[in-house]
Design a protein around this motif. Structure first.
Motif, PDB file in Angstrom:
ATOM      1  N   UNK A 143       0.914  -1.064   0.158  1.00 31.50           N
ATOM      2  CA  UNK A 143      -0.021   0.039   0.060  1.00 31.50           C
ATOM      3  C   UNK A 143       0.715   1.278   0.111  1.00 31.50           C
ATOM      4  N   UNK A 144       1.818   1.342   0.837  1.00 29.38           N
ATOM      5  CA  UNK A 144       2.852   2.537   1.014  1.00 29.38           C
ATOM      6  C   UNK A 144       3.575   2.788  -0.361  1.00 29.38           C
ATOM      7  N   UNK A 145       3.985   1.750  -1.305  1.00 32.31           N
ATOM      8  CA  UNK A 145       4.575   1.917  -2.497  1.00 32.31           C
ATOM      9  C   UNK A 145       3.579   2.174  -3.289  1.00 32.31           C
ATOM     10  N   UNK A 146       2.463   1.770  -3.529  1.00 31.39           N
ATOM     11  CA  UNK A 146       1.437   1.994  -4.430  1.00 31.39           C
ATOM     12  C   UNK A 146       1.076   3.635  -4.407  1.00 31.39           C
ATOM     13  N   UNK A 147       0.958   4.035  -3.032  1.00 30.78           N
ATOM     14  CA  UNK A 147       0.601   5.228  -2.871  1.00 30.78           C
ATOM     15  C   UNK A 147       1.875   6.505  -3.197  1.00 30.78           C
ATOM     16  N   UNK A 148       2.894   6.034  -2.872  1.00 34.59           N
ATOM     17  CA  UNK A 148       4.311   6.693  -3.261  1.00 34.59           C
ATOM     18  C   UNK A 148       4.623   7.006  -4.765  1.00 34.59           C
ATOM     19  N   UNK A 149       4.179   5.702  -5.536  1.00 36.04           N
ATOM     20  CA  UNK A 149       4.280   5.445  -6.946  1.00 36.04           C
ATOM     21  C   UNK A 149       3.376   6.385  -7.437  1.00 36.04           C
ATOM     22  N   UNK A 150       1.964   6.307  -7.206  1.00 40.30           N
ATOM     23  CA  UNK A 150       0.920   7.100  -7.592  1.00 40.30           C
ATOM     24  C   UNK A 150       1.244   8.732  -7.588  1.00 40.30           C
ATOM     25  N   UNK A 151       1.953   9.167  -6.312  1.00 40.30           N
ATOM     26  CA  UNK A 151       2.301  10.640  -6.161  1.00 40.30           C
ATOM     27  C   UNK A 151       3.239  10.954  -7.090  1.00 40.30           C
ATOM     28  N   UNK A 152       4.463   9.725  -7.480  1.00 40.28           N
ATOM     29  CA  UNK A 152       5.321  10.266  -8.181  1.00 40.28           C
ATOM     30  C   UNK A 152       5.056  10.441  -9.680  1.00 40.28           C
ATOM     31  N   UNK A 153       3.918   9.502 -10.018  1.00 38.95           N
ATOM     32  CA  UNK A 153       3.312   9.354 -11.368  1.00 38.95           C
ATOM     33  C   UNK A 153       2.772  10.725 -11.723  1.00 38.95           C
ATOM     34  N   UNK A 154       2.009  11.377 -10.580  1.00 38.74           N
ATOM     35  CA  UNK A 154       1.083  12.645 -10.877  1.00 38.74           C
ATOM     36  C   UNK A 154       2.290  13.580 -11.201  1.00 38.74           C
ATOM     37  N   UNK A 155       3.531  13.686 -10.295  1.00 48.41           N
ATOM     38  CA  UNK A 155       4.361  14.802  -9.918  1.00 48.41           C
ATOM     39  C   UNK A 155       5.423  14.720 -11.073  1.00 48.41           C
ATOM     40  N   UNK A 156       5.967  13.828 -11.348  1.00 48.31           N
ATOM     41  CA  UNK A 156       7.069  13.687 -12.003  1.00 48.31           C
ATOM     42  C   UNK A 156       6.911  13.580 -13.668  1.00 48.31           C
ATOM     43  N   UNK A 157       7.537  14.254 -14.332  1.00 48.91           N
ATOM     44  CA  UNK A 157       7.357  14.433 -15.732  1.00 48.91           C
ATOM     45  C   UNK A 157       7.841  13.301 -16.437  1.00 48.91           C
TER      46      UNK A 157
END
Length: 117
Positions: A15-29
């Protein structure tokens, strides 16, 4: 460590990795995950590998060493997973950035959350 502890630890990491990866997906170009299922599977694979590494190495290494191993394992897995899924693309800088964020989260979890030693 019993099996229930390892399973709950794996689920927490997933769950932690999925949340962090989704945030990174939204913020990193430089990171683009089009299909959400690929994000869930990728987070599960990375959580499984790092949970196994922690299970094997936690009694023999310091928290900082475990965090460094997690950093390189996560970055390598993220970079390798993009060749498995076509809609998953990222460069080396973003894989290292996400790996660093997850390794810091792992260090805090090893420091304050785990009482296995």
């Amino acid at each position: 460590m019993n099996d229930n502890t390892l399973i709950s630890y794996f689920l927490f990491k997933w769950v932690l990795y999925a949340i962090v990866m989704e945030i990174a997906n939204l913020t990193l170009k430089q990171m683009e995950i089009v299909h959400w299922g690929h994000l869930i599977v990728s987070a599960g694979v990375i959580a499984g590998v790092t949970a196994w590494l922690d299970h094997v190495l936690i009694r023999h290494m310091s928290r900082f060493s475990l965090a460094l191993i997690d950093l390189f394992a996560i970055a390598l897995l993220l970079y390798a997973i993009q060749f498995l899924f076509i809609s998953f693309s990222l460069d080396t800088h973003s894989s290292l950035a996400v790996g660093l964020v997850l390794a810091i989260a792992e260090w805090f979890f090893h420091r304050y959350g785990i009482r296995w030693r």
